[in-house]
Write a protein that holds these residues in place. Structure first.
Motif, mmCIF file in Angstrom:
data_model
loop_
_atom_site.group_PDB
_atom_site.id
_atom_site.type_symbol
_atom_site.label_atom_id
_atom_site.label_comp_id
_atom_site.label_asym_id
_atom_site.label_seq_id
_atom_site.Cartn_x
_atom_site.Cartn_y
_atom_site.Cartn_z
ATOM 1 N N PRO A 1 0.821 -1.223 0.000
ATOM 2 C CA PRO A 1 0.000 0.000 0.000
ATOM 3 C C PRO A 1 0.850 1.265 0.000
ATOM 4 O O PRO A 1 0.481 2.272 -0.620
ATOM 5 C CB PRO A 1 -0.811 -0.127 1.295
ATOM 6 N N ALA A 2 2.002 1.221 0.680
ATOM 7 C CA ALA A 2 2.881 2.397 0.723
ATOM 8 C C ALA A 2 3.481 2.668 -0.649
ATOM 9 O O ALA A 2 3.575 3.821 -1.075
ATOM 10 C CB ALA A 2 3.991 2.177 1.753
ATOM 11 N N TYR A 3 3.890 1.613 -1.344
ATOM 12 C CA TYR A 3 4.452 1.803 -2.678
ATOM 13 C C TYR A 3 3.395 2.331 -3.631
ATOM 14 O O TYR A 3 3.665 3.194 -4.469
ATOM 15 C CB TYR A 3 5.031 0.482 -3.192
ATOM 16 N N ARG B 1 -3.805 7.346 2.439
ATOM 17 C CA ARG B 1 -2.454 6.941 2.813
ATOM 18 C C ARG B 1 -2.499 5.625 3.585
ATOM 19 O O ARG B 1 -3.509 5.288 4.209
ATOM 20 C CB ARG B 1 -1.784 8.031 3.642
ATOM 21 N N PRO B 2 -1.406 4.866 3.557
ATOM 22 C CA PRO B 2 -1.350 3.578 4.264
ATOM 23 C C PRO B 2 -1.647 3.757 5.750
ATOM 24 O O PRO B 2 -1.166 4.721 6.368
ATOM 25 C CB PRO B 2 0.095 3.119 4.050
ATOM 26 N N PRO B 3 -2.415 2.864 6.335
ATOM 27 C CA PRO B 3 -2.770 2.995 7.757
ATOM 28 C C PRO B 3 -1.568 3.110 8.688
ATOM 29 O O PRO B 3 -1.636 3.771 9.727
ATOM 30 C CB PRO B 3 -3.559 1.703 8.030
ATOM 31 N N THR C 1 13.420 -0.457 8.445
ATOM 32 C CA THR C 1 13.247 -0.373 6.996
ATOM 33 C C THR C 1 11.930 0.298 6.627
ATOM 34 O O THR C 1 11.883 1.206 5.800
ATOM 35 C CB THR C 1 13.297 -1.781 6.372
ATOM 36 N N ILE C 2 10.839 -0.149 7.252
ATOM 37 C CA ILE C 2 9.516 0.387 6.939
ATOM 38 C C ILE C 2 9.418 1.846 7.381
ATOM 39 O O ILE C 2 8.871 2.688 6.660
ATOM 40 C CB ILE C 2 8.424 -0.468 7.608
ATOM 41 N N VAL D 1 10.329 8.729 3.872
ATOM 42 C CA VAL D 1 10.719 9.259 2.564
ATOM 43 C C VAL D 1 9.479 9.512 1.702
ATOM 44 O O VAL D 1 9.365 10.550 1.036
ATOM 45 C CB VAL D 1 11.691 8.300 1.860
ATOM 46 N N TYR D 2 8.545 8.574 1.701
ATOM 47 C CA TYR D 2 7.308 8.748 0.935
ATOM 48 C C TYR D 2 6.520 9.946 1.453
ATOM 49 O O TYR D 2 5.934 10.708 0.677
ATOM 50 C CB TYR D 2 6.443 7.492 1.039
ATOM 51 N N HIS D 3 6.504 10.105 2.765
ATOM 52 C CA HIS D 3 5.816 11.229 3.411
ATOM 53 C C HIS D 3 6.400 12.562 2.928
ATOM 54 O O HIS D 3 5.664 13.489 2.587
ATOM 55 C CB HIS D 3 5.976 11.087 4.927
ATOM 56 N N ALA D 4 7.724 12.641 2.884
ATOM 57 C CA ALA D 4 8.380 13.871 2.426
ATOM 58 C C ALA D 4 8.063 14.160 0.965
ATOM 59 O O ALA D 4 7.807 15.306 0.585
ATOM 60 C CB ALA D 4 9.888 13.761 2.624
ATOM 61 N N ASN D 5 8.070 13.135 0.137
ATOM 62 C CA ASN D 5 7.761 13.318 -1.281
ATOM 63 C C ASN D 5 6.321 13.760 -1.488
ATOM 64 O O ASN D 5 6.038 14.558 -2.382
ATOM 65 C CB ASN D 5 8.031 12.024 -2.049
#
Length: 395
Positions: free
Chosen positions: A169-171, A221-223, A244-245, A251-255
């Protein structure tokens, strides 16, 4: 694939060679011969398909893999014209098949090509994969029942299976975030006419629609994202998996938040920062510090060490490549001298893992200088052309 396809093997070797060259452990331009070999194999395969369309059924994953590798190499070496041509080839190839019939590997390769396409638009690309953003990507990472065995066979242990399950879901979220980069770029002065009242009115309407979509995505966004960004996964998962997660989701949050800054600079260049932009700058700054201060996962080896920014505390770690774009957006928008210096040092420190980190640092420095001089926002791509005689994608 490398065991059954020479062109895929050549593409992989070319990419690895380029990475080794960037790290200084291989002679320059070694990758070129393998790049040309992969390209030649691709052209031969496409010629065969032009004579017999049935061949594409067995060769599609090989074609997509090679086009992804070649396009990625093109963007890393700043040869955007070749990247555009390879991405166009991929788009044309996919017109021969039904997207819903792709296997999970082909869908994943398609999603990677779409990410590169979104990045390439900022350097003048056509954005062919971005013409129907919402409907086009809904099924990319949803594997049909027949593909479950293929997924499981590639996972070595339960922790890897759990990571794959949690991160899908994050990807998917990150892919949609990247598509905003392409959509915003398509309304900049390099992709459409700007300047008249009619032009700017139309751009405002498009920008309002993009803003709604950006905010709507946040509701999807992912739970686990909020918990990961806050660093609350360590009590739920093993340390390595939690690190890792957490790092990836930050990083996804910043983007995601960089989308607000990018859109504002393109659509509302002469207007003051909105509350969304101010919040985005704060989020990128905070998340970057969290990534720098958090433990680094042992893999993948896509990280670099940078100097400790002024005012930071605790142990110092490194930034992943995908932080380059949010940092650029923060750097061009902040007016605080210390923050600018900090952002520039972060970007400079990524040179070992991002081949265009050095030139991005130089572009940012020049954009800042011109903005201070003119007291208004300056177009990043214009600076690229005037200083370096080319534009390049941030990958």
């Amino acid at each position: 694939m490398t065991s059954t396809s020479r062109m895929v093997k050549s593409g992989v070797i070319a990419f690895v060679a380029l990475e080794l060259e960037s790290a200084g452990s291989l002679e320059k331009s070694t990758y070129t011969q393998y790049y040309l070999s992969a390209k030649q194999g691709l052209e031969e395969c496409l010629r065969d398909i032009s004579h017999d369309r049935r061949i594409i059924l067995s060769q599609l994953r090989h074609i997509l893999a090679v086009l992804f590798l070649l396009s990625y190499i093109d963007l890393l070496t700043k040869d955007v014209s070749k990247a555009h041509a390879n991405l166009r080839e991929g788009f044309n190839t996919l017109q021969m098949v039904e997207i819903e019939n792709l296997c999970i590997t082909e869908k994943r390769l398609l999603s990677w090509l779409r990410l590169l396409d979104a990045r390439a638009v900022s350097a003048g690309g056509e954005g062919l994969f971005l013409t129907d953003e919402d409907s086009a990507i809904n099924t990319d990472l949803r594997s049909p029942d027949s593909s479950i065995g293929e997924v499981e066979s590639g996972l070595e242990d339960a922790e890897a299976a759990l990571e794959d399950f949690v991160m899908r879901p994050a990807y998917f979220f990150f892919q949609k975030v990247q598509l905003f980069m392409g959509r915003v770029s398509k309304i900049d002065p390099w992709h459409r006419q700007r300047g008249t009242v009619e032009d700017e009115t139309e751009v405002m309407v498009i920008a309002a629609s993009i803003t709604r979509d950006i905010k709507s995505l946040w509701q999807q966004r992912p739970p686990l994202m909020d918990h990961a960004v806050a660093g609350r996964l360590s009590t739920l998962l093993s340390p390595g998996l939690a690190e890792t997660i957490t790092r990836t989701m930050r990083v996804y949050h910043a983007n995601y938040h960089a989308s607000f800054i990018h859109l504002h600079r393109v659509a509302y260049k002469n207007l003051p920062r909105t509350a969304d932009v101010i919040k985005a700058m704060d989020e990128i700054r905070q998340v970057t510090r969290l990534v720098l201060e958090s433990p680094c996962p042992s893999s993948p080896p896509d990280i670099s060490t940078i100097a400790t920014p002024s005012g930071s505390t605790g142990s110092m770690h490194s930034l992943p490549v995908n932080m380059l774009w949010p940092l650029l957006m923060l750097g061009v928008e902040t007016e605080d001298t210390d923050q600018r210096t900090w952002v520039l040092s972060c970007i400079k420190g990524m040179e070992n893992v991002a081949s265009n980190a050095g030139i991005t640092h130089d572009v940012l420095q020049e954009v800042i200088r011109r903005q201070d001089e003119t007291k208004q926002r300056v177009d990043i791509r214009k600076v690229m052309h005037e200083i370096f005689d080319r534009a390049f994608a941030i990958v």
